[in-house]
Design a protein around this motif. Sequence first.
Motif, PDB file in Angstrom:
ATOM      1  N   SER A  34       0.799  -1.222   0.000  1.00  0.00           N
ATOM      2  CA  SER A  34       0.000   0.000   0.000  1.00  0.00           C
ATOM      3  C   SER A  34       0.831   1.271   0.000  1.00  0.00           C
ATOM      4  N   ASN A  35       2.160   1.146   0.076  1.00  0.00           N
ATOM      5  CA  ASN A  35       3.005   2.346   0.123  1.00  0.00           C
ATOM      6  C   ASN A  35       4.344   2.077  -0.559  1.00  0.00           C
ATOM      7  N   LEU A  36       5.062   3.156  -0.851  1.00  0.00           N
ATOM      8  CA  LEU A  36       6.298   3.039  -1.619  1.00  0.00           C
ATOM      9  C   LEU A  36       7.470   2.511  -0.807  1.00  0.00           C
ATOM     10  N   ASP A  37       7.482   2.736   0.497  1.00  0.00           N
ATOM     11  CA  ASP A  37       8.560   2.190   1.329  1.00  0.00           C
ATOM     12  C   ASP A  37       8.569   0.668   1.277  1.00  0.00           C
ATOM     13  N   LEU A  57      -0.846   8.033  -4.229  1.00  0.00           N
ATOM     14  CA  LEU A  57      -0.757   7.343  -2.948  1.00  0.00           C
ATOM     15  C   LEU A  57      -0.709   8.416  -1.850  1.00  0.00           C
ATOM     16  N   PRO A  58      -1.124   8.108  -0.627  1.00  0.00           N
ATOM     17  CA  PRO A  58      -1.100   9.102   0.451  1.00  0.00           C
ATOM     18  C   PRO A  58       0.286   9.730   0.629  1.00  0.00           C
ATOM     19  N   LYS A  59       0.378  11.024   0.337  1.00  0.00           N
ATOM     20  CA  LYS A  59       1.620  11.790   0.489  1.00  0.00           C
ATOM     21  C   LYS A  59       2.759  11.236  -0.368  1.00  0.00           C
ATOM     22  N   GLU A  60       2.421  10.445  -1.382  1.00  0.00           N
ATOM     23  CA  GLU A  60       3.439   9.856  -2.259  1.00  0.00           C
ATOM     24  C   GLU A  60       2.938   9.876  -3.696  1.00  0.00           C
ATOM     25  N   ASN A  61       3.869   9.733  -4.623  1.00  0.00           N
ATOM     26  CA  ASN A  61       3.531   9.703  -6.036  1.00  0.00           C
ATOM     27  C   ASN A  61       4.197   8.505  -6.693  1.00  0.00           C
ATOM     28  N   GLY A  62       3.385   7.683  -7.351  1.00  0.00           N
ATOM     29  CA  GLY A  62       3.923   6.491  -7.984  1.00  0.00           C
ATOM     30  C   GLY A  62       4.980   6.782  -9.029  1.00  0.00           C
ATOM     31  N   LEU A  63       4.903   7.945  -9.674  1.00  0.00           N
ATOM     32  CA  LEU A  63       5.912   8.297 -10.673  1.00  0.00           C
ATOM     33  C   LEU A  63       7.296   8.468 -10.044  1.00  0.00           C
ATOM     34  N   ASP A  64       7.321   8.904  -8.786  1.00  0.00           N
ATOM     35  CA  ASP A  64       8.607   9.002  -8.088  1.00  0.00           C
ATOM     36  C   ASP A  64       9.220   7.614  -7.913  1.00  0.00           C
ATOM     37  N   PHE A  65       8.377   6.630  -7.671  1.00  0.00           N
ATOM     38  CA  PHE A  65       8.839   5.248  -7.542  1.00  0.00           C
ATOM     39  C   PHE A  65       9.350   4.727  -8.879  1.00  0.00           C
ATOM     40  N   LEU A  66       8.630   5.064  -9.946  1.00  0.00           N
ATOM     41  CA  LEU A  66       9.056   4.691 -11.294  1.00  0.00           C
ATOM     42  C   LEU A  66      10.435   5.266 -11.594  1.00  0.00           C
ATOM     43  N   LYS A  67      10.622   6.544 -11.275  1.00  0.00           N
ATOM     44  CA  LYS A  67      11.914   7.191 -11.522  1.00  0.00           C
ATOM     45  C   LYS A  67      13.013   6.573 -10.658  1.00  0.00           C
ATOM     46  N   TRP A  68      12.667   6.216  -9.429  1.00  0.00           N
ATOM     47  CA  TRP A  68      13.640   5.571  -8.538  1.00  0.00           C
ATOM     48  C   TRP A  68      14.098   4.239  -9.107  1.00  0.00           C
TER      49      TRP A  68
END
Length: 230
Positions: A34-37, A57-68
Amino acid sequence: MIQVMIVEDDPMVREINSKFLKRVEGFALYKAVSNLDDAKKYVLANKLDLILLDVYLPKENGLDFLKWIRGQEINIDIILITADKSIERIQEAFRYGVVDYLIKPFNFERFKEALLQFKGRYDKFKENDVIEQQDLDKLIASQNTGVSRQEDDFAKGFNKYTYKAIWDEIEKNNGKDFTAEELAEKLGIARVTIRRYLEYMEKENKVDKSVEYGKVGRPQYKYHKFNKIF
């Protein structure tokens, strides 16, 4: 078996996507978070093939995960699943290498289509060490023009979602001339695919084509929307 992780904060949507996934042969759900961590921890510790990734996502953005993931050079493919319809967000997603973009709400057939198109490419690459240009061209074209068996009401060999995306972009052009290359850049779709759809729209009398000859190089084909109601 293609190993999949779902990243979705809404428990109901996560459950629906999990059930959808189980209905498509050749895929297995290895983790739903449910979260990026949690997603990052699982990606670093396990071998995955595909991630179904929500953007909001709550206080998160899936695109940031994609870029990571791209920054870490982790070899995982991603399908975005989001309510975000903005062209800017869609372009950004494709520039970072997503294999498909599903806009909520969507039905099972569209979900299945995305997975099967991915599986077709995944299997082809896994079976071969090298590929010839003509085979690669066919593979790219099939990924962008794949049609669901349920789409009997649409032209064979064309995808109604791709058709709509192209037509919507043409309508936004306000009657100005455009090229297949310009549409391809805006939508993140292969030029050969754009040309096929434009040829089909030309037969429907929705667009017209003209030839512009320059001083050097090949002639350029320009298109424009007919000024009539269809």
